[in-house]
Design a protein around this motif. Structure first.
Motif, PDB file in Angstrom:
ATOM      1  N   GLY A 216       0.767  -1.100  -0.014  1.00  0.00           N
ATOM      2  CA  GLY A 216       0.043  -0.112   0.076  1.00  0.00           C
ATOM      3  C   GLY A 216       0.796   1.262   0.093  1.00  0.00           C
ATOM      4  N   CYS A 217      -0.002   2.485   0.011  1.00  0.00           N
ATOM      5  CA  CYS A 217       0.807   3.707  -0.104  1.00  0.00           C
ATOM      6  C   CYS A 217       0.925   4.356   1.207  1.00  0.00           C
ATOM      7  CB  CYS A 217       0.029   4.715  -0.969  1.00  0.00           C
ATOM      8  SG  CYS A 217       0.043   4.236  -2.584  1.00  0.00           S
ATOM      9  N   THR A 218       2.067   5.076   1.319  1.00  0.00           N
ATOM     10  CA  THR A 218       2.341   5.871   2.573  1.00  0.00           C
ATOM     11  C   THR A 218       2.732   7.367   2.230  1.00  0.00           C
ATOM     12  OG1 THR A 218       4.624   5.105   2.701  1.00  0.00           O
ATOM     13  CG2 THR A 218       3.112   3.886   4.217  1.00  0.00           C
ATOM     14  N   ARG A 219       2.589   8.052   3.132  1.00  0.00           N
ATOM     15  CA  ARG A 219       2.964   9.555   2.675  1.00  0.00           C
ATOM     16  C   ARG A 219       4.412   9.788   2.924  1.00  0.00           C
ATOM     17  NH1 ARG A 219       0.492  12.173   6.377  1.00  0.00           N
ATOM     18  NH2 ARG A 219       1.950  12.782   7.638  1.00  0.00           N
ATOM     19  N   ALA A 220       5.032   8.999   3.880  1.00  0.00           N
ATOM     20  CA  ALA A 220       6.633   8.983   4.052  1.00  0.00           C
ATOM     21  C   ALA A 220       6.931   8.030   4.643  1.00  0.00           C
ATOM     22  CB  ALA A 220       6.865  10.315   5.082  1.00  0.00           C
ATOM     23  N   LEU A 221       8.460   7.629   4.418  1.00  0.00           N
ATOM     24  CA  LEU A 221       8.938   6.385   4.950  1.00  0.00           C
ATOM     25  C   LEU A 221      10.315   6.906   5.520  1.00  0.00           C
ATOM     26  CD1 LEU A 221       8.999   3.341   5.556  1.00  0.00           C
ATOM     27  CD2 LEU A 221      10.142   3.183   3.133  1.00  0.00           C
ATOM     28  N   PHE A 222      10.638   6.459   6.926  1.00  0.00           N
ATOM     29  CA  PHE A 222      11.628   6.972   7.583  1.00  0.00           C
ATOM     30  C   PHE A 222      12.579   5.650   7.959  1.00  0.00           C
ATOM     31  CE2 PHE A 222       8.601  10.279   8.425  1.00  0.00           C
ATOM     32  CZ  PHE A 222       9.053  11.235   8.028  1.00  0.00           C
ATOM     33  N   VAL A 223      13.705   5.619   7.589  1.00  0.00           N
ATOM     34  CA  VAL A 223      14.722   4.454   7.849  1.00  0.00           C
ATOM     35  C   VAL A 223      15.742   4.595   8.658  1.00  0.00           C
ATOM     36  CG1 VAL A 223      15.811   2.305   6.904  1.00  0.00           C
ATOM     37  CG2 VAL A 223      13.719   3.307   5.715  1.00  0.00           C
ATOM     38  N   ASN A 228      21.804  -5.713   7.431  1.00  0.00           N
ATOM     39  CA  ASN A 228      21.602  -7.015   6.996  1.00  0.00           C
ATOM     40  C   ASN A 228      20.013  -7.162   6.661  1.00  0.00           C
ATOM     41  OD1 ASN A 228      22.065  -9.402   5.577  1.00  0.00           O
ATOM     42  ND2 ASN A 228      21.931 -10.405   7.639  1.00  0.00           N
ATOM     43  N   CYS A 229      19.391  -6.222   6.035  1.00  0.00           N
ATOM     44  CA  CYS A 229      17.760  -6.141   6.151  1.00  0.00           C
ATOM     45  C   CYS A 229      17.660  -6.198   4.479  1.00  0.00           C
ATOM     46  CB  CYS A 229      17.175  -5.130   6.653  1.00  0.00           C
ATOM     47  SG  CYS A 229      17.268  -5.166   8.503  1.00  0.00           S
ATOM     48  N   ARG A 230      16.252  -6.680   4.391  1.00  0.00           N
ATOM     49  CA  ARG A 230      15.666  -6.651   2.842  1.00  0.00           C
ATOM     50  C   ARG A 230      14.402  -5.906   3.091  1.00  0.00           C
ATOM     51  NH1 ARG A 230      20.087  -7.868   2.834  1.00  0.00           N
ATOM     52  NH2 ARG A 230      20.901  -9.805   1.690  1.00  0.00           N
ATOM     53  N   VAL A 231      14.150  -4.774   2.433  1.00  0.00           N
ATOM     54  CA  VAL A 231      12.765  -3.957   2.882  1.00  0.00           C
ATOM     55  C   VAL A 231      12.169  -3.695   1.368  1.00  0.00           C
ATOM     56  CG1 VAL A 231      12.033  -1.593   3.378  1.00  0.00           C
ATOM     57  CG2 VAL A 231      14.062  -2.451   4.364  1.00  0.00           C
ATOM     58  N   TYR A 232      11.135  -4.612   1.414  1.00  0.00           N
ATOM     59  CA  TYR A 232      10.069  -4.099   0.023  1.00  0.00           C
ATOM     60  C   TYR A 232       8.859  -3.296   0.508  1.00  0.00           C
ATOM     61  CZ  TYR A 232      13.075  -8.596  -0.282  1.00  0.00           C
ATOM     62  OH  TYR A 232      14.088  -9.421  -0.386  1.00  0.00           O
ATOM     63  N   ALA A 233       8.729  -2.279  -0.280  1.00  0.00           N
ATOM     64  CA  ALA A 233       7.837  -1.336   0.003  1.00  0.00           C
ATOM     65  C   ALA A 233       7.159  -0.830  -1.156  1.00  0.00           C
ATOM     66  CB  ALA A 233       8.558  -0.148   0.863  1.00  0.00           C
ATOM     67  N   GLY A 234       5.903  -0.582  -0.828  1.00  0.00           N
ATOM     68  CA  GLY A 234       4.910   0.007  -1.956  1.00  0.00           C
ATOM     69  C   GLY A 234       5.274   1.470  -2.187  1.00  0.00           C
ATOM     70  N   PRO A 235       4.559   2.159  -2.836  1.00  0.00           N
ATOM     71  CA  PRO A 235       4.880   3.597  -3.290  1.00  0.00           C
ATOM     72  C   PRO A 235       4.570   4.598  -2.047  1.00  0.00           C
ATOM     73  CG  PRO A 235       2.943   2.779  -4.237  1.00  0.00           C
ATOM     74  CD  PRO A 235       3.241   1.586  -3.684  1.00  0.00           C
ATOM     75  N   GLN A 297      -2.061   0.126  -9.249  1.00  0.00           N
ATOM     76  CA  GLN A 297      -3.344   1.264  -9.266  1.00  0.00           C
ATOM     77  C   GLN A 297      -2.525   1.983  -7.879  1.00  0.00           C
ATOM     78  OE1 GLN A 297      -6.200   1.918 -10.627  1.00  0.00           O
ATOM     79  NE2 GLN A 297      -5.894   3.561  -9.440  1.00  0.00           N
ATOM     80  N   ASP A 298      -1.798   1.324  -7.145  1.00  0.00           N
ATOM     81  CA  ASP A 298      -1.133   2.118  -6.055  1.00  0.00           C
ATOM     82  C   ASP A 298      -0.144   3.133  -6.810  1.00  0.00           C
ATOM     83  OD1 ASP A 298      -2.693   1.160  -3.923  1.00  0.00           O
ATOM     84  OD2 ASP A 298      -0.885  -0.391  -3.306  1.00  0.00           O
ATOM     85  N   LEU A 299       0.622   2.482  -7.707  1.00  0.00           N
ATOM     86  CA  LEU A 299       1.583   3.539  -8.368  1.00  0.00           C
ATOM     87  C   LEU A 299       0.806   4.439  -9.024  1.00  0.00           C
ATOM     88  CD1 LEU A 299       4.037   0.740  -9.409  1.00  0.00           C
ATOM     89  CD2 LEU A 299       4.674   2.482  -7.932  1.00  0.00           C
ATOM     90  N   GLU A 300      -0.166   4.446  -9.554  1.00  0.00           N
ATOM     91  CA  GLU A 300      -1.078   5.388 -10.498  1.00  0.00           C
ATOM     92  C   GLU A 300      -1.313   6.458  -9.407  1.00  0.00           C
ATOM     93  OE1 GLU A 300      -1.293   5.847 -13.395  1.00  0.00           O
ATOM     94  OE2 GLU A 300      -0.215   4.237 -14.284  1.00  0.00           O
ATOM     95  N   ASP A 301      -2.098   5.770  -8.260  1.00  0.00           N
ATOM     96  CA  ASP A 301      -2.434   7.036  -7.299  1.00  0.00           C
ATOM     97  C   ASP A 301      -1.427   7.773  -6.613  1.00  0.00           C
ATOM     98  OD1 ASP A 301      -4.906   5.723  -7.805  1.00  0.00           O
ATOM     99  OD2 ASP A 301      -4.849   4.550  -5.872  1.00  0.00           O
ATOM    100  N   ALA A 302       0.006   7.262  -6.573  1.00  0.00           N
ATOM    101  CA  ALA A 302       0.879   8.212  -6.173  1.00  0.00           C
ATOM    102  C   ALA A 302       1.663   8.773  -7.103  1.00  0.00           C
ATOM    103  CB  ALA A 302       1.954   6.868  -5.533  1.00  0.00           C
TER     104      ALA A 302
END
Length: 347
Positions: A216-223, A228-235, A297-302
């Motif tokens: 899904g979509c978020t407004r902001a992502l802070f890391v 040694n991590c794998r991060v798979y995130a929507g738009p 659709q999430d990518l289009e919406d973002a």
């Protein structure tokens, strides 16, 4: 007695200024995020009105921080660290504002603003070293590094406004936002459907050997502080800010991505502006390769439906020569991973 009273008054003034400054940034952030968009597309890039408005508010904030730095010299010594922490948080919020506004600002204004923030951090660091000197060196056994431990909560549910690590004395790193997210985990699969998240922001902090799946979509992502991590995130409709990552793989789609202090990590990106790196080594870049049911659709919406090619146009802000920065490279095709499908959130 009179001197003590003056010190207390000065400390109170600094604290009051800090609260006023944070409130101003909060109002600005809310105004920016709630700006109406009747067309359904992002605002046009770099309009004079929006740029001038940003610069006015940015400079007001900068002057507020500089004033508070000056007043720290008059503050009660017992309250110095508290004042420094508040100023550090204000600088972090100003940095966040620049990131969130960068999609419509001219590149020069983004660079200039980030240089100003860097100078403010350095000024705070210098003042902290001067007024709170470090203890003299002595030989001691170095304590063993504490590994992050997984809490006893069920599954991999995201934290609410939960544990935020205490800021280290004199630390100028971006403050860890007090937003929903995954914190202090090790050797886990951490999965979350973030659609409908009220806050709109998500935080990943102090993770080791974890796999993160965000649908899904978020407004902001802070890391912050991943190893040694794998991060798979929507738009992400706004910005991704990464502070300290080592031996990690990120699949991210966002309007703006800034990476600081990353080592030996791979970034598979779709981004509307040029990715920014600072103090990085061994960063490699490739196009976004994530899939889940509904991602198109999430990518289009973002407003991220089209590949821009910006994933390979990286700006290294600490490399000023005309030649290619040695701190990043394009990931060779024969070393890239295949498309990752996270339609099933659980492992």
């Amino acid at each position: 007695m009179e001197g003590e009273a003056d010190g207390s008054d000065s400390a109170a003034d600094v604290s009051a200024l800090g609260k006023k400054h944070l409130a101003m940034l909060e109002r600005l952030s809310n105004r920016h995020q709630s700006r109406p968009d009747k067309s359904g597309s992002p605002p046009p890039a770099a309009s004079f009105e929006s740029t001038s408005s940003f610069l006015s508010l940015f400079n007001e904030s900068r002057m507020s921080i500089e004033s508070r730095l000056a007043q720290c010299r008059l503050a009660d010594r017992s309250l110095l660290q508290l004042n420094f922490d508040e100023i550090s948080a204000s600088i972090a919020n100003l940095e966040k504002l620049v990131a969130e506004s960068s999609y419509y600002l001219p590149p020069y204004e983004v660079r200039s603003s980030l240089k100003t923030i860097s100078d403010l951090k350095q000024a705070l660091d210098n003042l902290s070293s001067e007024l709170i000197p470090k203890k003299k060196f002595s030989f001691k056994n170095k304590p063993a590094r504490k590994e992050p431990t997984a809490p006893s909560s069920k599954g991999a549910e995201a934290d609410g406004h939960g544990s935020r690590p205490a800021a280290k004395a004199g630390s100028l790193a971006v403050a860890v936002p007090d937003s929903p997210g995954f914190r202090n985990r090790a050797n886990e699969v951490l999965a979350k459907d973030v659609r409908g998240l009220e806050v709109g922001e998500f935080t990943l902090s102090d993770l080791e050997s974890c796999e993160v799946r965000l649908i899904g979509c978020t407004r902001a992502l802070f890391v912050h502080r991943l190893r040694n991590c794998r991060v798979y995130a929507g738009p992400v409709t706004g910005s991704v800010l990464i502070e300290e990552a080592e031996d990690c793989v990120f699949l991210l789609a966002s309007h703006q991505i800034r990476i600081h202090n990353a080592k030996a990590s791979d970034f598979y990106l779709r981004v509307r502006s040029r990715p920014i790196i600072e103090d990085c080594t061994g960063a490699r870049f490739a196009p976004y390769r994530l899939n889940y049911r509904g991602i198109e659709q999430d990518l289009e919406d973002a407003a991220l439906g089209e590949e821009t090619g910006n994933w390979s146009k990286v700006d290294d802000f600490k490399w000023l020569r005309a030649a290619q920065s040695p701190n990043w490279s394009v990931l060779p095709e024969n070393e890239r991973i295949g498309t990752v499908d996270i339609s099933e959130l659980s492992a």
